[in-house]
Design an enzyme around this catalytic site. Structure first.
Site, PDB file in Angstrom:
ATOM      1  N   ASP A 121      68.647  17.494  25.356  1.00  0.00           N
ATOM      2  CA  ASP A 121      67.352  17.541  26.042  1.00  0.00           C
ATOM      3  C   ASP A 121      66.267  17.939  25.042  1.00  0.00           C
ATOM      4  O   ASP A 121      66.541  18.615  24.043  1.00  0.00           O
ATOM      5  CB  ASP A 121      67.431  18.557  27.201  1.00  0.00           C
ATOM      6  CG  ASP A 121      66.264  18.405  28.160  1.00  0.00           C
ATOM      7  OD1 ASP A 121      65.576  17.355  28.125  1.00  0.00           O
ATOM      8  OD2 ASP A 121      66.024  19.337  28.952  1.00  0.00           O
ATOM      9  N   ASN A 141      63.856  15.698  23.675  1.00  0.00           N
ATOM     10  CA  ASN A 141      63.331  14.648  22.769  1.00  0.00           C
ATOM     11  C   ASN A 141      61.834  14.418  22.992  1.00  0.00           C
ATOM     12  O   ASN A 141      61.069  14.282  22.038  1.00  0.00           O
ATOM     13  CB  ASN A 141      64.060  13.317  23.004  1.00  0.00           C
ATOM     14  CG  ASN A 141      65.519  13.361  22.616  1.00  0.00           C
ATOM     15  OD1 ASN A 141      65.965  14.297  21.973  1.00  0.00           O
ATOM     16  ND2 ASN A 141      66.272  12.347  23.021  1.00  0.00           N
ATOM     17  N   HIS A 196      63.216  10.145  20.871  1.00  0.00           N
ATOM     18  CA  HIS A 196      64.541   9.575  21.152  1.00  0.00           C
ATOM     19  C   HIS A 196      65.206   9.059  19.865  1.00  0.00           C
ATOM     20  O   HIS A 196      66.399   9.216  19.667  1.00  0.00           O
ATOM     21  CB  HIS A 196      64.441   8.441  22.180  1.00  0.00           C
ATOM     22  CG  HIS A 196      64.032   8.928  23.542  1.00  0.00           C
ATOM     23  ND1 HIS A 196      64.579  10.045  24.130  1.00  0.00           N
ATOM     24  CD2 HIS A 196      63.137   8.444  24.447  1.00  0.00           C
ATOM     25  CE1 HIS A 196      64.041  10.230  25.334  1.00  0.00           C
ATOM     26  NE2 HIS A 196      63.160   9.273  25.531  1.00  0.00           N
ATOM     27  N   SER A 210      71.468   9.199  31.999  1.00  0.00           N
ATOM     28  CA  SER A 210      71.965   9.600  33.324  1.00  0.00           C
ATOM     29  C   SER A 210      71.536   8.589  34.386  1.00  0.00           C
ATOM     30  O   SER A 210      70.591   7.809  34.176  1.00  0.00           O
ATOM     31  CB  SER A 210      71.423  10.980  33.685  1.00  0.00           C
ATOM     32  OG  SER A 210      70.054  10.885  34.015  1.00  0.00           O
ATOM     33  N   ASN A 244      67.986   8.838  34.960  1.00  0.00           N
ATOM     34  CA  ASN A 244      67.048   8.384  33.924  1.00  0.00           C
ATOM     35  C   ASN A 244      66.384   7.036  34.239  1.00  0.00           C
ATOM     36  O   ASN A 244      65.376   6.684  33.625  1.00  0.00           O
ATOM     37  CB  ASN A 244      67.734   8.307  32.545  1.00  0.00           C
ATOM     38  CG  ASN A 244      67.964   9.656  31.908  1.00  0.00           C
ATOM     39  OD1 ASN A 244      68.837   9.818  31.064  1.00  0.00           O
ATOM     40  ND2 ASN A 244      67.183  10.670  32.308  1.00  0.00           N
ATOM     41  N   ARG A 269      62.585   6.910  34.950  1.00  0.00           N
ATOM     42  CA  ARG A 269      61.562   7.058  33.910  1.00  0.00           C
ATOM     43  C   ARG A 269      60.706   5.790  33.797  1.00  0.00           C
ATOM     44  O   ARG A 269      61.116   4.736  34.266  1.00  0.00           O
ATOM     45  CB  ARG A 269      62.235   7.348  32.564  1.00  0.00           C
ATOM     46  CG  ARG A 269      62.930   8.684  32.616  1.00  0.00           C
ATOM     47  CD  ARG A 269      63.462   9.080  31.279  1.00  0.00           C
ATOM     48  NE  ARG A 269      64.007  10.417  31.394  1.00  0.00           N
ATOM     49  CZ  ARG A 269      64.007  11.318  30.443  1.00  0.00           C
ATOM     50  NH1 ARG A 269      63.526  11.030  29.268  1.00  0.00           N
ATOM     51  NH2 ARG A 269      64.511  12.515  30.647  1.00  0.00           N
ATOM     52  N   ARG A 296      69.928  24.007  33.706  1.00  0.00           N
ATOM     53  CA  ARG A 296      70.380  23.060  34.735  1.00  0.00           C
ATOM     54  C   ARG A 296      71.611  22.308  34.256  1.00  0.00           C
ATOM     55  O   ARG A 296      71.778  22.102  33.061  1.00  0.00           O
ATOM     56  CB  ARG A 296      69.337  21.952  34.951  1.00  0.00           C
ATOM     57  CG  ARG A 296      68.127  22.292  35.684  1.00  0.00           C
ATOM     58  CD  ARG A 296      67.238  21.037  35.693  1.00  0.00           C
ATOM     59  NE  ARG A 296      65.845  21.418  35.792  1.00  0.00           N
ATOM     60  CZ  ARG A 296      65.240  21.668  36.939  1.00  0.00           C
ATOM     61  NH1 ARG A 296      65.901  21.532  38.064  1.00  0.00           N
ATOM     62  NH2 ARG A 296      63.982  22.036  36.973  1.00  0.00           N
TER      63      ARG A 296
HETATM   64  C1  FPP Z   1      66.572  13.896  27.021  1.00  0.00           C
HETATM   65  O1  FPP Z   1      65.361  14.276  26.423  1.00  0.00           O
HETATM   66  C2  FPP Z   1      67.158  12.792  26.310  1.00  0.00           C
HETATM   67  C3  FPP Z   1      67.467  11.564  26.828  1.00  0.00           C
HETATM   68  C4  FPP Z   1      67.265  11.209  28.237  1.00  0.00           C
HETATM   69  C5  FPP Z   1      67.976  10.478  26.009  1.00  0.00           C
HETATM   70  C6  FPP Z   1      69.076  10.873  25.094  1.00  0.00           C
HETATM   71  C7  FPP Z   1      69.338   9.743  24.205  1.00  0.00           C
HETATM   72  C8  FPP Z   1      69.332   9.811  22.870  1.00  0.00           C
HETATM   73  C9  FPP Z   1      69.163  11.040  22.074  1.00  0.00           C
HETATM   74  C10 FPP Z   1      69.603   8.596  22.117  1.00  0.00           C
HETATM   75  C11 FPP Z   1      71.052   8.724  21.857  1.00  0.00           C
HETATM   76  C12 FPP Z   1      71.710   7.620  21.273  1.00  0.00           C
HETATM   77  C13 FPP Z   1      73.052   7.562  21.222  1.00  0.00           C
HETATM   78  C14 FPP Z   1      73.682   6.477  20.531  1.00  0.00           C
HETATM   79  C15 FPP Z   1      73.962   8.536  21.847  1.00  0.00           C
HETATM   80  P1  FPP Z   1      64.023  14.149  27.256  1.00  0.00           P
HETATM   81  O2  FPP Z   1      63.413  12.832  26.968  1.00  0.00           O
HETATM   82  O3  FPP Z   1      64.312  14.396  28.698  1.00  0.00           O
HETATM   83  O4  FPP Z   1      63.171  15.307  26.676  1.00  0.00           O
HETATM   84  P2  FPP Z   1      62.009  16.099  27.428  1.00  0.00           P
HETATM   85  O5  FPP Z   1      62.685  16.926  28.497  1.00  0.00           O
HETATM   86  O6  FPP Z   1      61.427  16.931  26.361  1.00  0.00           O
HETATM   87  O7  FPP Z   1      61.074  15.099  28.006  1.00  0.00           O
END
Ligand code: FPP
Length: 227
Positions: free
Chosen positions: A13, A15, A30, A58, A61, A64, A187
């Site tokens: 979490d 990104n 990401h 998920s 997701n 989004r 969570r």
């Molecule tokens: C949550 O951060 C992250 C995700 C929903 C995406 C995770 C995916 C990757 C890191 C790419 C991975 C690639 C591979 C191959 C496994 P968020 O966007 O919810 O962060 P925020 O809460 O700060 O908005």
């Protein structure tokens, strides 16, 4: 070597927030997060972890913005593909959990290919949860057991925890010993609800793109202090 847990599951979490602090778009976060996955697989294997599960996309997701979903649907298979040869040579087994049948055809093809290519490897198993939701998995499992009961293939009195576990998408994967969530939120977000019944939970404020080998070892130390 560190006394590593056998299975670590990770909710990646932060990104988006990380990208914001760098005045960039969420997609930049990401992309950076995808590189962290690669580094954490290396660090996990080095520490002696046998199973690493990443909550990659998920079922929630899909809510989004469309642009972000499209970006992730490209980034996820592209990243796996980019490191595929290296993972194969490093004897890494790849497994996908979640319903990928609804993903773009090309993504499905790449993910199935990666799983197939690395299916005989056994140094560490890396599990990508993609379009995964734990409640959906439990419902799907319940439905299939009900069908088997109706068809006379299963006796209700034979359904116990082991039987049920062996019907989930995580069948044959030992339960996570340690669950890590980055970026501070407390969570579970519909991740491995059945499987984490006895897991140690470690939450770090570090956002996923900044998470590194040192953070993984700190989480492992935390796990060892709870044993
Ligand atoms: C949550 O951060 C992250 C995700 C929903 C995406 C995770 C995916 C990757 C890191 C790419 C991975 C690639 C591979 C191959 C496994 P968020 O966007 O919810 O962060 P925020 O809460 O700060 O908005």
């Amino acid at each position: 070597m560190t006394n590593a847990p056998r299975h670590i599951a990770i909710i990646m979490d932060g990104n988006g927030r990380w990208a914001k602090t760098h005045n960039k778009k969420r997609s930049y976060g990401h992309k950076a997060g995808a590189q962290t996955v690669h580094k954490v697989i290396e660090a996990g294997a080095k520490a002696g972890v046998k199973y690493l599960t990443f909550f990659t996309f998920s079922t929630e997701n899909w809510q989004r913005p469309r642009e972000e979903v499209t970006f992730l649907m490209r980034l996820i298979p592209k990243t796996i593909n980019r490191y595929l040869q290296e993972m194969y040579e490093n004897n890494i087994k790849i497994k996908i959990i979640g319903n990928i049948d609804v993903l773009p055809k090309n993504a499905q093809k790449q993910l199935k290919h990666a799983e197939e290519l690395c299916s005989k490897n056994d140094t560490i198993t890396v599990i990508f949860a993609i379009n995964y939701g734990s409640r959906q998995d439990i419902i799907q499992t319940t439905k299939s057991i009900c069908i088997d009961v109706c068809d006379g293939l299963v006796e209700p009195e034979n359904i116990d925890e082991i039987f049920f576990s062996n019907c989930l998408s995580t069948a044959k994967i030992p339960e996570p010993d340690l669950l890590i969530r980055t970026s501070g939120e407390q969570r579970i977000s519909n991740f491995l609800l059945w499987e984490i019944a006895n897991s140690v939970i470690y939450i770090t404020k570090t956002s996923w793109p900044d998470f590194n080998e040192g953070d993984l070892l700190t989480a492992i130390d935390f796990f060892n202090s709870k044993k």
